[in-house]
Design an enzyme around this catalytic site. Structure first.
Site, short mmCIF file in Angstrom:
data_model
loop_
_atom_site.label_atom_id
_atom_site.label_comp_id
_atom_site.label_asym_id
_atom_site.label_seq_id
_atom_site.Cartn_x
_atom_site.Cartn_y
_atom_site.Cartn_z
CG ASP A 111 10.70 -12.79 -7.74
OD1 ASP A 111 9.84 -12.64 -8.63
OD2 ASP A 111 10.50 -12.49 -6.55
CE1 TYR A 219 11.35 -17.33 -20.79
CE2 TYR A 219 12.34 -15.89 -19.14
CZ TYR A 219 11.34 -16.16 -20.05
OH TYR A 219 10.31 -15.25 -20.25
CB CYS A 400 -8.56 11.36 10.36
SG CYS A 400 -6.78 11.56 10.65
CB CYS A 403 -7.36 15.59 12.56
SG CYS A 403 -7.84 15.03 10.90
CB CYS A 418 -6.92 12.21 6.71
SG CYS A 418 -7.32 13.71 7.65
CB CYS A 424 -4.28 15.81 9.46
SG CYS A 424 -4.19 14.11 10.04
#
Length: 668
Positions: A111, A219, A400, A403, A418, A424
């Site tokens: 992988d 490979y 959000c 807020c 947001c 926020c």
């Protein structure tokens, strides 16, 4: 038709995340299910076929920062299966028009990231990524830092032109160490070793690539004529040439032997130092491979059997929404606790609104959960047969959760944001935590809990407020005594000595990570120069693309950010470079913008970049009317060459350049 178009757009988005961003948000299994559904629908409804459908194309990992070259042999993807019955069907198809028995070669499917390395007379000429299968990105300089990849092949009878195909991987121990370091520095961990390897290979600094200790397992070797008439014998010979071939490869005389090999490695693979996700089965005879040929995107003589990741079934209790430092809103599934891969899972990522829609999630659903890359839990499917009529469909929020501001979703982006970054709370606290982090200002004692405490008591609402904190304010807070307060204030005072690049990183400008901050600090000797930099000034720097440039300009166009920087300056923060590193002037390349293109014999690209900077010149990545000249080596990019002709820009070779700066050219 609507479903086909939805699947196509979703798969294209996931291709971008997987190949370009190295940040996939779904498992291979989920991706394969979508692709299988798309292929089935396109076959059933051929009137909706399209030449640009992802079902007919290899995913592309092209990045604009790298030069592309055409593959001598196309790099196609493999068809895959998760079932023994489909593997036997593959065997039946192979034998359909063949007399006699068929041999197969079985290899572990590591992988990692595919690489194609071209050797000319045994010497490495070029290393290319898969790209779009036809052309790949030139990552030769990075590949040369990987110790298991030979620069020179050894042995006898090496073909004059030989292409070696392999998989670049990151060992688990290296991957774990990198993630521990990232978590310690409040950075998101890599989802799996494949993402980490892919991201590393596309870094622009070969030294950083070398530090990641990548490995490579080959490979296939390709040449004309071939070294041998069998794939297995080619691999054996490749090992003699010095290429790293894993000792697990096996020649099988029947499909039953293949299935036994797959069964053996399902458990044994866990003892390997690398991640694997399956077995690749190839017809051994090269002549037979040629007879079987290819589809539009897959060889008919090979197939990948993939092991299914461990999964569990549990109940979806609810979905909550989290707001990050940059304002990105992430949906999180709250689950009935379930054991999975040795841990108890209570929550799982849902990534974005598209993922919720694709799964068609309902509160109360029985959901299939797996650990993507065996690390991060995610929902991969729903047991719709267990669904009740009263279950409510999960809808992505429009406001959000912190807020109440209306969320936005920019065109071409998967996430909702947001926009109320000034007010926020989680965004404010996130920026402060980032600012105080170890790789930023490194202020001890101001971790997540303490920042929360200071924010809730209205002592900090901006990163600059940290430098206004007083002893008497701190000792009155819960869990902070006199000693803790003194230590925090002492660490704040010490942070004033933080180098310019780290202070720049600490500001938390979107898309400006640690490496980009270092680049900016080296190119703009003070933050005032950076504030006044235009879009072209920024994008002329090799590591700075349009997205990063736009983000920097937007940040400094905000009056509140300018005020914050001003307050930080007043507190003593160093927003300028070390005078010892500032160019003194008078160099032979002063005020010249120089583009480097191609490969060189006498010095590396990084060495030439350093020479240019030492002589007062400026390295730029793209050719424009302001380019002074191009320093060209072998295989100069055609697009740069045509632009040079268009703008009448001189092209000089390395001998001319070295004479220009009075450095003796080394004669071959």
């Amino acid at each position: 038709k609507e479903r086909i178009e939805k699947l196509r757009s979703t798969i294209v988005e996931h291709n971008r995340r997987y190949y370009i961003d190295s940040e996939p948000v779904i498992s291979d299994f989920e991706y394969d299910l979508m692709m299988l559904e798309l292929e089935a629908l396109e076959k059933k409804f051929p009137e909706f076929a399209a030449g640009d459908s992802p079902s007919r194309r290899v995913g592309s990992d092209h990045k604009n920062e790298f030069t592309q070259f055409e593959h001598g042999y196309p790099m196609l993807s493999l068809g895959n299966t998760y079932s023994e019955s489909e593997l036997r069907e593959f065997d039946t198809r192979v034998k359909k028009n063949i007399e006699g028995d068929v041999e197969y070669t079985c290899e572990l499917k590591f992988d990692g990231v595919s690489i194609s390395i071209i050797y000319n007379n045994g010497r490495m000429l070029r290393a290319l990524t898969r790209g779009d299968g036809v052309k790949g990105d030139d990552v030769t300089q990075n590949v040369m830092t990987i110790r298991s990849i030979p620069y020179m092949l050894s042995g006898e009878n090496i073909p004059a032109e030989l292409t070696a195909r392999g998989e670049i991987v990151m060992p688990r121990a290296v991957f774990d160490g990198i993630n521990i370091d990232r978590l310690a520095n409040s950075l998101p961990p890599f989802a799996n070793s494949r993402n980490a390897a892919s991201g590393t290979l596309k870094l622009l600094d070969p030294k950083m690539v070398a530090s990641r200790n990548l490995d490579c397992l080959f490979y296939a070797i390709l040449s004309s004529p071939p070294v041998s008439g069998s794939h297995f014998d080619n691999l054996v010979q490749a090992s003699v040439f010095g290429l790293n071939i894993h000792n697990s490869i096996k020649k099988c005389s029947s499909i039953d032997e293949v299935i036994a090999f797959i069964s053996y490695w399902e458990q044994e693979r866990k003892n390997l130092p690398f991640d694997t996700d399956g077995i690749v089965v190839k017809v051994n005879s090269l002549a037979l491979q040629e007879r079987l040929g290819f589809t539009a995107k897959n060889p008919r003589w090979a197939i990948a059997f993939k092991y299914k990741a461990e999964e569990a079934v549990t109940k979806l209790l609810s979905v909550s929404f989290q707001v990050g430092r940059t304002g990105a809103v992430t949906p999180v599934a709250n689950l009935e606790p379930v054991a999975l891969s040795g841990t108890v899972v209570k929550r799982a990522s849902l990534h974005n609104a598209d993922q919720i829609d694709l799964l068609d999630l309902r509160t109360g659903d029985m959901v299939f959960v797996e650990k993507g890359g065996e690390i991060i839990p995610k929902i991969i499917g729903v047991d719709s047969s267990a669904r009740g009529n009263e279950y409510d469909k999960i809808e992505f929020i429009t406001l959000c959760p912190e807020c109440g501001t209306t969320l936005v979703r920019n065109e071409g982006e998967a996430n909702h944001f947001c926009p109320n970054y000034r007010k926020c709370p989680p965004q404010i606290k996130g920026r402060i935590e980032h600012f105080t982090g170890r790789k930023a200002m490194d202020i001890e004692g101001l971790g997540e809990e303490t920042v929360e405490l200071l924010y809730n008591n209205k002592l900090v609402g901006n990163i600059a407020d940290i430098f206004d904190l007083r002893f008497e304010q701190l000792i009155g807070l819960e869990r902070i005594g006199e000693k803790s307060a003194a230590n925090i204030l002492n660490s704040i005072r010490k942070s004033i000595e933080t180098p310019y690049s780290r202070a720049l990183f600490a500001l938390g400008i979107k898309h400006v990570g640690e490496t980009v901050a270092k680049t900016l600090a080296s190119k703009f000797n003070s933050i005032d120069m950076l504030v006044n930099a235009g879009f072209e000034d920024l994008t002329s720097i090799e590591e700075i693309g349009p997205k990063i440039a736009a983000s920097i300009i937007a940040y400094f166009n905000d009056s509140e950010n300018i005020e914050t920087v001003s307050r930080l300056k007043s507190a003593g923060i160093k927003f300028s470079g070390d005078p010892a590193n500032v160019y003194a002037g008078g160099g032979k390349l002063e005020r010249k913008n120089i583009v480097i293109s191609g490969t060189f014999a006498k010095h590396g690209r990084d060495e030439y970049k350093s020479m240019i900077e030492q002589q007062g010149g400026r390295n730029t990545s793209s050719v424009s009317g302001s380019t002074s000249f191009i320093l060209a080596g072998n295989d100069m990019g055609e697009s740069k060459k045509s632009k040079a002709q268009k703008f009448g820009i001189p092209i000089i070779d390395e001998n001319e350049f070295l004479k220009m700066i009075s450095v003796n050219a080394i004669e071959e």
